[in-house]
Write a protein that holds these residues in place. Structure first.
Motif, short mmCIF file in Angstrom:
data_model
loop_
_atom_site.label_atom_id
_atom_site.label_comp_id
_atom_site.label_asym_id
_atom_site.label_seq_id
_atom_site.Cartn_x
_atom_site.Cartn_y
_atom_site.Cartn_z
N ALA A 193 -4.97 6.39 -2.52
CA ALA A 193 -3.60 6.00 -2.21
C ALA A 193 -3.56 5.09 -0.99
CB ALA A 193 -2.74 7.24 -1.98
N VAL A 194 -4.35 5.42 0.03
CA VAL A 194 -4.42 4.58 1.22
C VAL A 194 -5.02 3.22 0.86
CG1 VAL A 194 -5.58 4.29 3.46
CG2 VAL A 194 -4.52 6.48 2.86
N GLN A 195 -6.09 3.23 0.10
CA GLN A 195 -6.70 1.97 -0.33
C GLN A 195 -5.70 1.10 -1.08
OE1 GLN A 195 -10.34 2.46 -2.55
NE2 GLN A 195 -11.00 4.20 -1.30
N ASP A 215 -2.18 -3.53 -1.94
CA ASP A 215 -0.84 -4.02 -2.30
C ASP A 215 -0.27 -4.89 -1.19
OD1 ASP A 215 -1.01 -2.71 -4.70
OD2 ASP A 215 0.32 -1.05 -4.14
N GLY A 216 -0.50 -4.48 0.06
CA GLY A 216 -0.03 -5.27 1.19
C GLY A 216 -0.71 -6.63 1.24
N PHE A 217 -1.98 -6.66 0.89
CA PHE A 217 -2.72 -7.92 0.85
C PHE A 217 -2.09 -8.88 -0.16
CE2 PHE A 217 -5.95 -10.44 -1.34
CZ PHE A 217 -6.59 -11.09 -0.30
N PHE A 218 -1.81 -8.39 -1.36
CA PHE A 218 -1.26 -9.28 -2.39
C PHE A 218 0.18 -9.68 -2.10
CE2 PHE A 218 -4.91 -7.81 -4.86
CZ PHE A 218 -5.34 -9.03 -5.38
N ALA A 219 0.95 -8.78 -1.50
CA ALA A 219 2.31 -9.13 -1.12
C ALA A 219 2.30 -10.27 -0.11
CB ALA A 219 3.04 -7.91 -0.56
N ALA A 220 1.40 -10.18 0.87
CA ALA A 220 1.31 -11.22 1.87
C ALA A 220 0.78 -12.53 1.27
CB ALA A 220 0.40 -10.76 3.01
N ALA A 221 -0.17 -12.42 0.33
CA ALA A 221 -0.71 -13.62 -0.31
C ALA A 221 0.37 -14.34 -1.12
CB ALA A 221 -1.89 -13.25 -1.21
N ARG A 222 1.20 -13.56 -1.85
CA ARG A 222 2.28 -14.17 -2.63
C ARG A 222 3.28 -14.89 -1.73
NH1 ARG A 222 1.78 -9.47 -5.81
NH2 ARG A 222 3.38 -8.40 -4.56
N ALA A 223 3.55 -14.30 -0.57
CA ALA A 223 4.52 -14.88 0.36
C ALA A 223 3.92 -16.00 1.21
CB ALA A 223 5.08 -13.78 1.26
N GLY A 224 2.60 -16.15 1.14
CA GLY A 224 1.95 -17.15 1.99
C GLY A 224 2.01 -16.79 3.46
N ASP A 225 2.07 -15.50 3.76
CA ASP A 225 2.22 -15.01 5.13
C ASP A 225 0.84 -14.78 5.74
OD1 ASP A 225 2.77 -13.64 7.48
OD2 ASP A 225 4.44 -12.52 6.62
N LEU A 226 0.37 -15.76 6.48
CA LEU A 226 -0.97 -15.70 7.05
C LEU A 226 -1.12 -14.55 8.03
CD1 LEU A 226 -3.66 -17.30 6.89
CD2 LEU A 226 -2.90 -18.51 8.94
N ASP A 227 -0.11 -14.34 8.88
CA ASP A 227 -0.19 -13.27 9.88
C ASP A 227 -0.23 -11.89 9.24
OD1 ASP A 227 -0.20 -15.05 11.98
OD2 ASP A 227 1.97 -15.02 12.23
N ALA A 260 -3.30 -9.09 9.36
CA ALA A 260 -3.03 -7.73 9.81
C ALA A 260 -3.69 -6.68 8.93
CB ALA A 260 -1.52 -7.48 9.87
N VAL A 261 -3.90 -6.98 7.64
CA VAL A 261 -4.53 -6.00 6.75
C VAL A 261 -6.03 -6.23 6.61
CG1 VAL A 261 -2.40 -5.62 5.45
CG2 VAL A 261 -4.06 -7.31 4.64
N THR A 316 -13.05 -3.16 -0.35
CA THR A 316 -13.53 -2.04 0.45
C THR A 316 -12.59 -1.88 1.63
OG1 THR A 316 -15.83 -2.53 -0.15
CG2 THR A 316 -15.48 -1.05 1.72
N VAL A 317 -11.89 -0.75 1.69
CA VAL A 317 -10.93 -0.46 2.74
C VAL A 317 -11.51 0.62 3.64
CG1 VAL A 317 -8.60 0.35 3.27
CG2 VAL A 317 -8.99 -1.09 1.26
N ALA A 318 -11.67 0.31 4.92
CA ALA A 318 -12.20 1.27 5.89
C ALA A 318 -11.33 1.22 7.15
CB ALA A 318 -13.65 0.96 6.23
N GLY A 319 -10.92 2.37 7.61
CA GLY A 319 -10.06 2.41 8.78
C GLY A 319 -8.72 1.76 8.56
N GLY A 320 -8.25 1.78 7.30
CA GLY A 320 -6.94 1.21 6.99
C GLY A 320 -6.90 -0.30 6.90
N ARG A 321 -8.08 -0.95 6.94
CA ARG A 321 -8.13 -2.41 6.80
C ARG A 321 -9.20 -2.80 5.78
NH1 ARG A 321 -7.53 -5.49 12.64
NH2 ARG A 321 -5.36 -4.89 13.05
#
Length: 280
Positions: free
Chosen positions: A169-171, A176-188, A192-193, A261-266
């Motif tokens: 679930a954490v992974q 999901d946050g990565f793809f949301a940011a990629a779709r929005a073109g939000d580099l920052d 962060a993820v 690979t998600v480690a430490g929430g990133r």
């Protein structure tokens, strides 16, 4: 002895072969060859059939690795091993038997960089608790030398394939946050993820110049994600080697398989298989 004696050990043998070879097809071939040797051998006097079969399948796998070397097969960099893909809802029971421990795709990539003796020593000892004395016989080294091989491999794995967060679930939330940011073109938001030392490995297949790449660093990987953000709507959640990942499919045609690979929430590693010859 009937085939039931063999079948009881088949899942373990396939798990060993997959880790040593990084290929599901070759792993199945190695297990089949082990079964043929089992049928031909007089195993009635074998005290520990599991150990005997593990030795046989390992030697078959070593023959495969040595054949690759004799053919001068230089794997292009990076080579993504065969991923094990399951729906996001859970592992197929057969796949679960192969993934008996954490065998993320990032770990499999690191195993590809080891020499055959290092790979066998690490896989058998660290993943299957085979004593060094038994492994030494298989790779024709002393127990002390075998221990050193495994130690060298262990350091490389520890440095290049950190243990992932255990919670799927954490992974999934991070991916999901990565793809949301990629779709929005939000580099920052992408940075962060991503772990500062994140590595992106993309295997586009042999001969596809410029499409097989390694990118390191959060800003650099985020830039790549923004560049290909248009493909984000085609990403479908999946489990890749038991961890959160996606398959990218457009108009019914698979474009890539992405393992995270998600480690430490990133996100510390992204491994992408985009080779059309292998995606099918």
């Amino acid at each position: 002895m009937n085939d039931l004696g063999f079948e009881a050990h088949r899942p373990r043998l396939r798990a060993v072969a997959y880790r040593v070879l990084g290929s599901l097809t070759e792993a199945d071939d190695a297990v089949q060859e082990t079964w043929l040797r089992f049928r031909r051998a007089d195993v009635a006097a074998v005290e520990n059939l599991g150990a005997w079969l593990t030795t046989v399948v390992t030697r078959v796998c070593l023959d495969v690795l040595r054949t690759r070397e004799r053919r001068g097969e230089e794997p292009y960099d990076p080579r993504i091993p065969d991923p094990i893909v399951d729906p996001a809802s859970g592992l197929d029971p057969e796949h679960e038997a192969v993934l008996t421990d954490a065998v993320g795709l990032a770990l499999m990539v690191v195993l590809e960089t080891l020499t055959p003796p290092e790979r066998v020593a690490f896989v058998l000892h660290d993943m299957f608790a085979v004593p060094f004395e038994d492994i030494a016989v298989m790779i024709e080294r002393t127990p002390a030398a075998t221990r050193q091989l495994a130690s060298r491999a262990r350091r490389r794995v520890r440095d290049q394939a950190p243990a992932p967060d255990r919670s799927i679930a954490v992974q999934r939330a991070v991916v999901d946050g990565f793809f949301a940011a990629a779709r929005a073109g939000d580099l920052d938001a992408l940075v962060a993820v991503l772990d500062p030392g994140v590595v992106l490995r993309s295997d586009g297949g042999a001969g596809r110049t410029g499409l097989t790449v390694t990118v390191r660093g959060a800003r650099e990987v985020a830039g790549q994600a923004v560049m290909f953000g248009g493909f984000s709507p085609y990403a479908r959640p999946a489990l890749i080697n038991g961890a959160a990942g996606v398959t990218v499919v457009r108009d019914g045609r698979p474009l890539s398989i992405m393992a995270f690979t998600v480690a430490g929430g990133r996100i510390v590693a992204i491994d992408v298989l985009a080779d059309p010859a292998r995606l099918g």
